[in-house]
Design an enzyme around this catalytic site. Structure first.
Site, PDB file in Angstrom:
ATOM      1  CG  ASP A 257      -1.977   1.053   1.202  1.00  0.00           C
ATOM      2  OD1 ASP A 257      -1.909   1.935   0.336  1.00  0.00           O
ATOM      3  OD2 ASP A 257      -2.883   0.990   2.043  1.00  0.00           O
ATOM      4  CG  HIS A 351      -8.498   0.522  -4.543  1.00  0.00           C
ATOM      5  ND1 HIS A 351      -9.499   1.325  -4.053  1.00  0.00           N
ATOM      6  CD2 HIS A 351      -7.334   1.004  -4.004  1.00  0.00           C
ATOM      7  CE1 HIS A 351      -8.992   2.242  -3.253  1.00  0.00           C
ATOM      8  NE2 HIS A 351      -7.673   2.077  -3.208  1.00  0.00           N
TER       9      HIS A 351
END
Length: 443
Positions: A257, A351
């Protein structure tokens, strides 16, 4: 006279890090305190390269831990991690450009009934004094609790911002930035208003848990009768040196991330993240706007997904963060690549596809989040997820367009819940002899 805030890259020197953390820029921004004299070698902590870190220095006002038996009179210097020091008097407030810290606290305050501009100014002056002292490794100015007496500053940062309601409470409505207008409602929001917003917002971060708590407690005590805690959240990130080599951190879903976070070396970084000098309002020069969201991850549902489906939701391989279109973590994602059936290799609702700046009119933000875990719900599900913090020069051009697009069709939305939200104007750093927000409160 030289302005100590004039260069946001030269005020801090890089300290040893484990590499870029989720939501943080790649470059380190801490300086080493000078080494204290010692006749013995200190065995340092293991660094990201696997080598032993050299000894740092002793922070003023603290007693360093011993590297030898108690009867030995020598006092060992701090390890490099403890000696990392972020500067308080900088162009941009600390806690924005530093790599994400291992321990963090987000806390919002409301001014007490009857408190106004004068009380707010006095509070900001006290908070700035506390922040400056603790970030330098010195005790708090009043009734220090000694929680971090044996530690150095450990990269401590304190960041202070103003919520929309602050300006009405202090009679400064004409100084309220247009960019601070409330965020629009999103269909996926499940917001608890008691854990959202607030007149004042403070972010505390450090690479040592007691150091971070010590600062949080000192700031809360200094609020005194002027302000009351509205909400508080604690979070964490990977500790420096926890990986064998520098690596982007993972969130609690196990996903890499922060790969495409803007970097200070980017030509348009300042334009995207900071309010320019000469911008409006003038007191926000070199400041930024922080969007804060408590995002709960539905980990039981997520962990039941097969690996292949998890990767399709994100659009990246779980093993190394590489795009499903191939290459390594930093390889440009090929949005046009098709599989044997003619379908996009990176799904249309993935995403990573939806959040790309080139899919959102160039909208981008500097993400610097913390993970959180606040126990378990009645059915045994973890109350865990992400304390999302993003920085942008204008939330209407940064956070809002991206979140609107995610709201319309992000595959990840089925596995997360936005449970709290806040937007804060964070002015530039305080010059020597000044406090945070002085240009607003005394201008």
């Amino acid at each position: 006279m030289h302005d100590p805030r004039s260069d946001h890259r030269s005020d801090l020197l890089p300290g040893p890090r484990s590499g870029p953390a989720a939501g943080g820029p790649d470059a380190g921004t801490a300086e080493q305190l000078p080494a204290a004299p010692s006749r013995r070698r200190l065995l340092g902590t293991a660094g990201a390269t696997g080598l032993l870190l050299g000894a740092g220095g002793v922070a003023a006002g603290y007693t360093a831990g011993r590297a030898t038996a108690p009867e030995t009179p020598d006092v060992a210097p701090l390890t490099a991690l403890g000696a990392n020091r972020a500067q308080f008097h900088v162009k941009h407030q600390p806690g924005i450009l530093q790599p994400a810290q291992a321990h963090g606290h987000l806390i919002a305050f409301d001014l007490a009934p009857g408190a106004g501009r004068r009380e707010a100014a006095a509070l900001l002056r006290r908070w700035s004094e506390v922040a400056e002292r603790l970030m330098a490794g010195r005790p708090a100015p009043h009734q220090d609790t000694a929680v971090s007496r044996d530690a150095g500053p450990s990269g401590l940062t304190v960041t202070i911002g103003f919520g929309h309601s602050f300006f009405g409470r202090t009679g400064l409505e004409k100084q309220r930035p247009a960019a601070l207008d409330p965020l629009p409602a999103f269909s996926s929001d499940r917001l608890d208003r008691t854990s959202s917003d607030g007149d004042l917002w403070v972010q505390v971060g450090a690479d040592d848990g007691p150091v971070a708590f010590h600062a949080l407690r000192a700031l809360q005590k200094e609020a005194g009768e002027a302000a009351r805690v509205r909400w508080h959240m604690s979070g964490f990130n990977r500790s420096p040196g926890a990986t064998a080599r520098p690596a982007t951190a993972r969130n609690l879903m196990g996903q890499v991330d922060g790969t495409n976070n803007p970097k200070p070396a980017d030509a348009d970084f300042d334009q995207r993240v900071f309010v320019p000098a000469g911008g409006e309002p003038a007191w926000m020069a070199h400041g930024s706007y922080a969007v804060v969201r408590r995002i709960r991850m539905l980990l039981d549902d997520w962990e039941r997904l097969p690996l292949r489906d998890q990767e399709a939701v994100i659009g990246r391989r779980k093993s190394d963060g590489a795009p499903l279109s191939g290459g390594g973590e930093t390889t440009e994602m090929d949005l046009e690549k098709l599989d044997a059936s003619g379908s996009p290799v990176v799904p249309m609702n993935a995403h990573a596809r939806i959040t790309r700046p080139d899919q959102n009119g160039g909208a981008a933000m500097l993400r610097r989040p913390f993970s959180f875990h606040d126990g378990f719900t009645g059915d045994g599900a973890p109350d865990a997820g992400l304390l999302f913090v993003s920085w942008q020069a204008d939330p209407l051009r940064g956070f809002v367009p991206v979140q609107r697009k995610l709201d319309r069709g992000d595959a990840l939305s089925a596995f997360i819940r936005h449970e709290a939200s806040g937007l804060y104007a964070v002015p530039g750093g305080a010059a020597e002899g000044e406090y945070v927000g002085q240009a607003l409160l005394e201008g």
